[in-house]
Each structure stands twice: as structure tokens, then as C-alpha cells.
Scaffold this active site. Structure first.
Site, mmCIF file in Angstrom:
data_model
loop_
_atom_site.group_PDB
_atom_site.id
_atom_site.type_symbol
_atom_site.label_atom_id
_atom_site.label_comp_id
_atom_site.label_asym_id
_atom_site.label_seq_id
_atom_site.Cartn_x
_atom_site.Cartn_y
_atom_site.Cartn_z
ATOM 1 N N LYS A 54 86.439 23.485 55.355
ATOM 2 C CA LYS A 54 87.611 22.447 55.638
ATOM 3 C C LYS A 54 88.186 22.095 54.255
ATOM 4 O O LYS A 54 87.738 22.368 53.223
ATOM 5 C CB LYS A 54 87.244 21.268 56.304
ATOM 6 C CG LYS A 54 86.162 20.253 55.413
ATOM 7 C CD LYS A 54 85.803 19.063 56.555
ATOM 8 C CE LYS A 54 84.730 18.453 55.783
ATOM 9 N NZ LYS A 54 84.160 17.392 56.624
ATOM 10 N N ARG A 151 83.165 7.295 64.359
ATOM 11 C CA ARG A 151 84.206 8.112 64.324
ATOM 12 C C ARG A 151 84.611 8.742 65.641
ATOM 13 O O ARG A 151 85.015 8.346 66.459
ATOM 14 C CB ARG A 151 84.633 8.985 63.249
ATOM 15 C CG ARG A 151 84.175 8.205 61.672
ATOM 16 C CD ARG A 151 84.373 9.167 60.363
ATOM 17 N NE ARG A 151 83.956 10.761 60.579
ATOM 18 C CZ ARG A 151 83.666 11.193 59.389
ATOM 19 N NH1 ARG A 151 83.956 10.923 58.335
ATOM 20 N NH2 ARG A 151 83.586 12.503 59.476
ATOM 21 N N TYR A 284 101.931 5.946 29.173
ATOM 22 C CA TYR A 284 102.508 4.829 29.949
ATOM 23 C C TYR A 284 101.836 3.547 30.007
ATOM 24 O O TYR A 284 100.709 3.472 30.218
ATOM 25 C CB TYR A 284 102.693 4.996 31.193
ATOM 26 C CG TYR A 284 103.988 6.387 31.353
ATOM 27 C CD1 TYR A 284 105.188 6.282 30.865
ATOM 28 C CD2 TYR A 284 103.498 7.259 32.420
ATOM 29 C CE1 TYR A 284 106.007 7.474 31.123
ATOM 30 C CE2 TYR A 284 104.336 8.462 32.462
ATOM 31 C CZ TYR A 284 105.664 8.584 31.816
ATOM 32 O OH TYR A 284 106.375 9.602 31.945
ATOM 33 N N MET A 331 101.454 12.106 35.394
ATOM 34 C CA MET A 331 101.610 13.192 36.546
ATOM 35 C C MET A 331 101.331 14.765 35.945
ATOM 36 O O MET A 331 100.567 15.447 36.660
ATOM 37 C CB MET A 331 103.054 13.317 37.091
ATOM 38 C CG MET A 331 103.263 14.071 38.135
ATOM 39 S SD MET A 331 104.969 14.251 38.600
ATOM 40 C CE MET A 331 105.410 12.577 39.212
HETATM 41 C C1 LIG Z 1 82.613 17.477 56.298
HETATM 42 C C2 LIG Z 1 81.587 17.543 57.527
HETATM 43 C C3 LIG Z 1 80.457 18.193 57.078
HETATM 44 C C4 LIG Z 1 79.806 18.676 55.847
HETATM 45 O O1 LIG Z 1 79.447 17.396 54.893
HETATM 46 P P1 LIG Z 1 78.643 17.661 53.522
HETATM 47 O O2 LIG Z 1 78.353 16.418 53.376
HETATM 48 O O3 LIG Z 1 79.796 18.080 52.511
HETATM 49 O O4 LIG Z 1 77.792 18.715 53.845
HETATM 50 C C5 LIG Z 1 79.620 18.402 58.222
HETATM 51 N N1 LIG Z 1 79.839 18.158 59.178
HETATM 52 C C6 LIG Z 1 81.060 17.288 59.546
HETATM 53 C C7 LIG Z 1 81.261 17.056 61.239
HETATM 54 C C8 LIG Z 1 81.999 17.006 58.689
HETATM 55 O O5 LIG Z 1 83.322 16.520 58.942
#
Ligand SMILES: *Cc1c(COP(=O)(O)O)cnc(C)c1O
Length: 398
Positions: A54, A151, A284, A331
Site C-alpha cells: 500500500k 478501526r 525562515y 519547501m
Molecule cells: C499496513 C497494514 C499491514 C502491514 O503492517 P506493517 O506493520 O507495516 O507490517 C498489515 N495489515 C494491515 C491490515 C495493514 O493495514
């Protein structure tokens, strides 16, 4: 060193290595990705490995990382969004794949047509079943139980009802429940008791699903911290994110003690070097003033490139010496104080390594920014070209 821009990368057009030169880049070592997959595969066998790619593979580039992970033995691909997996399908990646975070506008029909497994926490079930009806093809579903993270996922209270509805749709031929999974909240703190509670709740949810008659292919719970610290969470498959990229999920344990190799190195050419007097302000706000005559070096990476604006004292390796960022990150750039004794000619145009193999650790930038290594690598922006390499890196090729 062989350096090449991945042809399918959307970043390719942005990559000055086409002219065999570069100004800033994230080097991604695909052999490190493969080594990490092999190391974790051996650790979790016979459980299978899902490579979590992801967020453009945590900033590393989803297509080349997914290919490298599959080549090294990962049998599944995971991502948050269906659209992320669709992009991999378009690139010709056909492995089993799961997406787990949806909205009412998620293209479930495309997911079904492209053979992408769909995580279901509740409301999605009816929507996915209707998409399957339209597609005249059953959806492959992983039911998600919320074992405590709060979640996504179905609460234990609603689990029996969700199983019942899923069984009815399965009976109708609209879907097939192939997996049950959950996600852990505190596995990076192995001494905490909540992981045991989550594990217990997961076992119960799996047992209920099996009692309901589902023939589960994959039960999966472990993320990187649980993969490394809790073998009892591995079940049929583990979901490897951070560890795929060679980084440690633990505050008190470094990647090398876990047998992992970081895959990303972030570097830029020093853009300016100049002598300034004592009490000269920097950037800055002039939050930093030189305490003596000194040379200032300019690093052409800023918050538009993903270097957190809040970072203070981030490490930068130049000519074998680690300097610290001073003043505010802007930036496009930030400044390092090089001291009075350098030869400016050796610094102008020199390679400044922010983190990665042969340089500082990404965790030093995380600490300097009040965040975690996950966020530092993931935020490196598309303005930084990704350059894919194989094997150990020498001094950066020009
Ligand atoms: C991002 C994610 C993972 C991977 O987690 P890591 O700690 O990076 O290994 C696994 N399962 C779900 C549902 C996630 O959202």
C-alpha cells in the site's frame, strides 16, 4: 552498480537518470526487498507471506517492489485500496491479492473482474454481493473481525450475524468466504497484554466461522511486529509491510539485529557551500544562528520532497562525516553547518546521504521529526525520483 528507472514507474518521466545524471533520488535496492522476503518466509514457514505494498510500497514504488517480492517467494499482495491493486493488475501482476479499506464508491465490480479478494467488515457485504450479481462472478471475501483495534472489522457482537449473511450470499453463489483476518494494535510493544486478548478473540472468531461451515483458505493476523515477536500469531499467512522494506518496527531494536536490510537510500547533491560570519541566521525564522564563522551547506530536499518541516538536527552524511540539519526545513531545501575547517570545493556537488545503507538510519530522521520510520519513507514525495538498483551500493554512480 546497475541503476535503472523502472519503466512502469509513474516517476520515470521525472527521472534525470535518463541523462545519466541526478540531483536528488531515492535509491531502492530490490535485492534488499528480496532478501527481506526470503528471511521472513523462512521465519514464518509454513505460513505464507503477503507483501503489503500500500501507499506505493511505503514510498518505495509498488510495481517494482511487488514484482521483487513475488520473485522472492511472496505468494500474496496486500494493499489498503482496491485501486492500488488494480494498478498492479494493469502492470501484469496476477498474484492472489487482498484490499481491505473501502468506501461506498470503491469499484468492487472491477475488483471481482480482476480477481482481487475483498475484505469485508460489515456494510460491504451486501454491496459486494450486488456487484458480484452484476458481474455474474462470485466475489472472494475475507471477513474481518475487530479484535480490539477499533478501526475496521466486525465487532464480536455482530460477528455471528455477519457470518449468517455471508453464508446466505455464498449459498446463492454470489461470494466465497476464503479468509478470516484481523489487525493488531500493540504488537510493537511485545510486553503489553492486549495482543494476547486480541489473539484469543481472533481464535474465537475463526472457530465460529469454521463452525458456520466456511472452508477457509487463509486465517491471518500478524503484521511486521507480530511476525518478528509472536510466532503464535502467524496462522496460515502473515502480512509483511515495514519489514519488507528492511525496517524495524521496534523502538529498541535495530533492523540489523532482526536480519533485515533497509531498501531505500535518500540522497541529494549539495547545492551550495558558502562561508558566513558568526551570528548569521539560517532559514525562515532564523531559529539557528552560527556561533562562529563557518561554512553552510545547502541540501536541495525540503518538505515538498517529504522531509518533515518539524525536523530538527536530522543527520546528513557528506564526505564521510555526519552533519546535522540546522534551521527550519523549507519547501525545497535545508541547511547543514559544515564548520570552519572544510575545503568548500570538496563539498560543492558532493553527495549528501540522509538515510539508508552506508548512511544514517531512517530512525534518526524519525526521531528528529517526532515520528516513526514508517512515516519518513512513506512521505518521500513523487518529486524525488526512485532509482532501482541491485545489490550493494558503492559510492553513488554519476
Ligand atoms: C499496513 C497494514 C499491514 C502491514 O503492517 P506493517 O506493520 O507495516 O507490517 C498489515 N495489515 C494491515 C491490515 C495493514 O493495514
Amino acid at each position: 552498480m546497475t541503476a535503472q528507472t523502472h519503466p512502469e514507474s509513474s516517476l520515470a518521466a521525472n527521472d534525470p537518470t535518463r541523462e545519466n545524471t541526478w540531483e536528488r533520488r531515492a535509491l531502492i535496492d530490490l535485492s534488499a526487498i528480496r532478501e527481506n522476503v526470503k528471511r521472513i518466509s523462512a521465519l514464518v514457514a509454513p505460513a505464507k507471506l503477503m507483501a503489503v505494498v500500500k501507499a506505493d510500497a511505503y514510498g518505495h514504488g509498488a510495481i517494482p517492489v511487488a514484482r521483487a517480492a513475488i520473485h522472492a517467494g511472496a505468494s500474496w499482495i496486500g494493499a489498503a485500496h482496491v485501486t492500488e491493486v488494480l494498478a498492479l493488475r494493469t502492470a501484469g501482476i496476477t498474484s492472489p491479492a487482498l484490499a481491505w479499506l473501502h468506501t461506498a464508491d470503491t469499484p468492487f465490480g472491477l475488483a471481482i473482474a480482476e480477481n482481487i479478494d475483498i475484505a469485508v467488515s460489515g456494510w460491504e457485504l451486501a454491496v459486494v454481493a450486488e456487484a458480484a450479481r452484476s458481474a455474474a462472478q462470485p466475489a472472494r471475501v475475507h471477513l474481518k473481525i475487530d479484535t480490539g483495534l477499533g478501526r475496521n472489522g466486525c465487532t464480536p457482537e455482530d460477528w455471528a450475524a455477519l457470518l449468517g449473511q455471508a453464508a446466505a450470499y455464498q449459498e446463492e453463489g454470489l461470494l466465497r468466504v476464503v479468509g478470516v483476518f484481523s489487525h493488531l494494535a500493540v504488537a510493537d510493544e511485545p510486553q503489553r497484554p492486549e495482543t494476547d486478548e486480541q489473539l484469543g478473540a481472533f481464535r474465537q472468531a475463526v472457530a465460529l466461522a469454521e463452525d458456520a461451515g466456511f472452508d477457509l483458505q487463509v486465517r491471518h493476523l500478524a503484521n511486521t511486529p507480530a511476525i518478528l515477536s509472536r510466532p503464535d500469531t502467524h496462522f496460515d499467512m502473515v502480512r509483511l509491510g515495514l519489514g519488507l522494506y528492511g525496517l524495524s518496527p521496534f523502538a529498541d531494536e535495530a533492523h540489523d539485529s532482526l536480519g533485515l536490510r533497509p531498501a531505500m537510500r535518500l540522497e541529494a547533491k549539495v547545492a551550495n557551500v558558502k562561508k558566513v560570519p558568526a551570528a548569521h541566521g539560517v532559514s525562515y525564522g532564523m531559529n539557528y544562528r552560527t556561533n562562529a564563522p563557518t561554512y553552510l551547506g545547502l541540501v536541495p530536499l525540503g518538505y515538498a520532497d517529504g522531509i518533515p518541516r518539524v525536523a530538527e538536527g536530522g543527520p546528513v552524511l557528506i564526505n564521510g562525516i555526519t552533519y546535522r540539519s540546522v534551521g527550519r526545513v523549507a519547501m525545497d531545501q535545508f541547511v547543514v553547518d559544515l564548520g570552519p575547517d572544510i575545503d568548500p570545493g570538496q563539498y560543492m556537488g558532493a553527495t549528501a546521504v540522509l538515510f539508508g545503507e552506508g548512511g544514517p538510519n531512517v530512525e534518526e530522521w524519525a526521531d528528529a521529526s517526532g515520528t516513526i520510520n514508517y512515516e519518513v519513507v512513506t512521505r518521500i514525495s513523487p518529486r524525488v525520483p526512485r532509482t532501482y538498483v541491485e545489490g550493494t551500493w558503492g559510492e553513488s554512480g554519476d
